[in-house]
Write a protein that holds these residues in place. Structure first.
Motif, mmCIF file in Angstrom:
data_model
loop_
_atom_site.group_PDB
_atom_site.id
_atom_site.type_symbol
_atom_site.label_atom_id
_atom_site.label_comp_id
_atom_site.label_asym_id
_atom_site.label_seq_id
_atom_site.Cartn_x
_atom_site.Cartn_y
_atom_site.Cartn_z
ATOM 1 N N ASP A 43 1.833 26.278 -34.697
ATOM 2 C CA ASP A 43 2.249 25.072 -35.415
ATOM 3 C C ASP A 43 1.872 23.863 -34.560
ATOM 4 O O ASP A 43 2.565 23.529 -33.601
ATOM 5 C CB ASP A 43 3.755 25.124 -35.662
ATOM 6 C CG ASP A 43 4.280 23.952 -36.501
ATOM 7 O OD1 ASP A 43 3.654 22.875 -36.465
ATOM 8 O OD2 ASP A 43 5.318 24.119 -37.160
ATOM 9 N N VAL A 44 0.758 23.221 -34.887
ATOM 10 C CA VAL A 44 0.287 22.095 -34.085
ATOM 11 C C VAL A 44 1.322 20.984 -34.007
ATOM 12 O O VAL A 44 1.554 20.400 -32.937
ATOM 13 C CB VAL A 44 -1.043 21.551 -34.640
ATOM 14 C CG1 VAL A 44 -1.352 20.181 -34.052
ATOM 15 C CG2 VAL A 44 -2.179 22.504 -34.331
ATOM 16 N N ASP A 45 1.965 20.664 -35.122
ATOM 17 C CA ASP A 45 2.940 19.569 -35.117
ATOM 18 C C ASP A 45 4.072 19.842 -34.136
ATOM 19 O O ASP A 45 4.497 18.946 -33.395
ATOM 20 C CB ASP A 45 3.491 19.360 -36.528
ATOM 21 C CG ASP A 45 2.416 18.898 -37.499
ATOM 22 O OD1 ASP A 45 1.982 17.743 -37.397
ATOM 23 O OD2 ASP A 45 1.995 19.706 -38.333
ATOM 24 N N ALA A 46 4.564 21.071 -34.124
ATOM 25 C CA ALA A 46 5.637 21.426 -33.194
ATOM 26 C C ALA A 46 5.135 21.402 -31.749
ATOM 27 O O ALA A 46 5.859 20.970 -30.832
ATOM 28 C CB ALA A 46 6.186 22.812 -33.541
ATOM 29 N N THR A 47 3.895 21.831 -31.532
ATOM 30 C CA THR A 47 3.338 21.827 -30.183
ATOM 31 C C THR A 47 3.176 20.408 -29.661
ATOM 32 O O THR A 47 3.429 20.122 -28.488
ATOM 33 C CB THR A 47 1.994 22.567 -30.154
ATOM 34 O OG1 THR A 47 2.183 23.922 -30.559
ATOM 35 C CG2 THR A 47 1.387 22.550 -28.755
ATOM 36 N N VAL A 48 2.758 19.494 -30.516
ATOM 37 C CA VAL A 48 2.600 18.089 -30.123
ATOM 38 C C VAL A 48 3.935 17.509 -29.653
ATOM 39 O O VAL A 48 3.994 16.757 -28.671
ATOM 40 C CB VAL A 48 2.008 17.274 -31.290
ATOM 41 C CG1 VAL A 48 2.202 15.785 -31.071
ATOM 42 C CG2 VAL A 48 0.535 17.598 -31.463
ATOM 43 N N VAL A 49 5.009 17.854 -30.335
ATOM 44 C CA VAL A 49 6.340 17.398 -29.912
ATOM 45 C C VAL A 49 6.652 17.936 -28.517
ATOM 46 O O VAL A 49 7.165 17.206 -27.649
ATOM 47 C CB VAL A 49 7.409 17.841 -30.930
ATOM 48 C CG1 VAL A 49 8.810 17.549 -30.399
ATOM 49 C CG2 VAL A 49 7.196 17.141 -32.265
ATOM 50 N N LYS A 50 6.332 19.201 -28.271
ATOM 51 C CA LYS A 50 6.566 19.792 -26.949
ATOM 52 C C LYS A 50 5.731 19.092 -25.879
ATOM 53 O O LYS A 50 6.201 18.881 -24.754
ATOM 54 C CB LYS A 50 6.236 21.285 -26.974
ATOM 55 C CG LYS A 50 7.203 22.142 -27.763
ATOM 56 C CD LYS A 50 6.793 23.610 -27.662
ATOM 57 C CE LYS A 50 7.736 24.520 -28.408
ATOM 58 N NZ LYS A 50 7.334 25.951 -28.296
ATOM 59 N N VAL A 51 4.492 18.767 -26.223
ATOM 60 C CA VAL A 51 3.617 18.081 -25.276
ATOM 61 C C VAL A 51 4.254 16.776 -24.807
ATOM 62 O O VAL A 51 4.317 16.481 -23.608
ATOM 63 C CB VAL A 51 2.239 17.811 -25.922
ATOM 64 C CG1 VAL A 51 1.444 16.793 -25.094
ATOM 65 C CG2 VAL A 51 1.450 19.108 -26.054
ATOM 66 N N GLU A 52 4.740 15.984 -25.736
ATOM 67 C CA GLU A 52 5.343 14.705 -25.374
ATOM 68 C C GLU A 52 6.633 14.902 -24.590
ATOM 69 O O GLU A 52 6.897 14.173 -23.621
ATOM 70 C CB GLU A 52 5.605 13.883 -26.631
ATOM 71 C CG GLU A 52 4.318 13.462 -27.353
ATOM 72 C CD GLU A 52 4.580 12.658 -28.608
ATOM 73 O OE1 GLU A 52 3.921 11.609 -28.781
ATOM 74 O OE2 GLU A 52 5.435 13.084 -29.411
ATOM 75 N N SER A 53 7.429 15.893 -24.973
ATOM 76 C CA SER A 53 8.687 16.148 -24.266
ATOM 77 C C SER A 53 8.448 16.619 -22.837
ATOM 78 O O SER A 53 9.279 16.380 -21.954
ATOM 79 C CB SER A 53 9.507 17.201 -25.022
ATOM 80 O OG SER A 53 9.874 16.731 -26.303
#
Length: 259
Positions: A81-91
């Motif tokens: 899930d790219v969208d969920a991964t992007v959130v993790k990247v920023e966090s």
């Protein structure tokens, strides 16, 4: 020939951003025995897929107008899930360089940078499930990052992709971690602060397998490329650093000869 499955949280695809695709396509076709399949669909902007034995190996795209990014090989890491991964990247302290975008029916992607500045693509598979061969001549055999900020990037990839690590070396002369996902070693991260110039950003690099490293180096030169790092024997094969005629760097490693 070793097949490569699409596995979430592991490197799954590589592509080259080139300032002159028509000039380097013959180089890679001759060096690795690839065939270039250039898309005629305007939606994909002439994106080229390199194929070997009917299997996708790597991609090639032209330099985007108005950008200075060119002549570099890019690594993509698989995501459910790219969208969920992007959130993790920023966090986890990374930076999102391009938001998640859908690429037709092929999949969904984003470009991110880790805390050390190394850029990677995130890929959520649709029809396109990454490269399908691994570990032989003309296919990827390893992914490796050279980083200015070793202590920051290890926990970043652990947080975003669940990687754990086996330590190959932990001295000032050689500090290297092998990332593990799903019980398999999937990538390496090297502390490069002692030898990587500050002007050279942290980056991922890809290793391609060759039957004979010295013969492949000779071919690189004959085809207009350059040798960047002279060959050396290692526990993982005979390794050298080379570049294509426009300067895109990559590594080659023997898979068909003893060291």
């Amino acid at each position: 020939m070793p097949a490569k499955d699409y596995v979430v949280d592991t490197p799954c695809w590589i592509d080259l951003t080139s300032s002159d695709p028509s000039r380097v396509i013959p180089f890679y076709e001759s060096l690795f025995g690839w065939r270039a399949d250039v898309s005629d669909d305007p939606a994909y902007g002439g994106y080229t897929t390199f194929v070997r034995d009917g299997v996708s190996i790597a991609g090639l795209g032209g330099q985007m107008p108005g950008t200075s990014i060119a002549d570099v090989w890019n690594t993509y890491i698989a995501s459910a899930d790219v969208d969920a991964t992007v959130v993790k990247v920023e966090s986890a302290g990374g930076t999102v360089l391009s938001p998640a975008m859908t690429i037709g029916d092929q999949g969904k992607m984003s470009l991110v940078a880790d805390p050390g500045g190394a850029v990677a693509g995130i890929w959520e598979a649709g029809r396109h499930r990454g490269y399908g061969l691994w570990g032989e001549h003309g296919t990827p055999v390893w992914h490796e990052q050279l980083t200015h900020d070793y202590t920051a990037v290890l926990p970043f990839y652990e947080s975003v992709f669940g990687w754990t690590y086996g330590v190959l070396g932990d001295t000032d002369e050689f500090r290297y971690a092998q990332a593990i996902a799903g019980g398999d070693m999937v990538a390496g991260i090297m502390d490069a602060h002692a030898f990587l110039p500050e002007s050279t950003p942290s980056h991922w690099r890809v290793y391609f397998g060759v039957d004979d490293t010295d013969a492949a180096m000779a071919s690189v030169l004959e085809l207009g490329g350059t040798v960047v790092d002279d060959p050396e024997d290692s526990p993982f094969g005979r390794i050298a650093g080379v570049a294509d005629p426009l300067g895109a760097r990559f590594q080659i490693a023997s898979v068909g000869q003893s060291t």
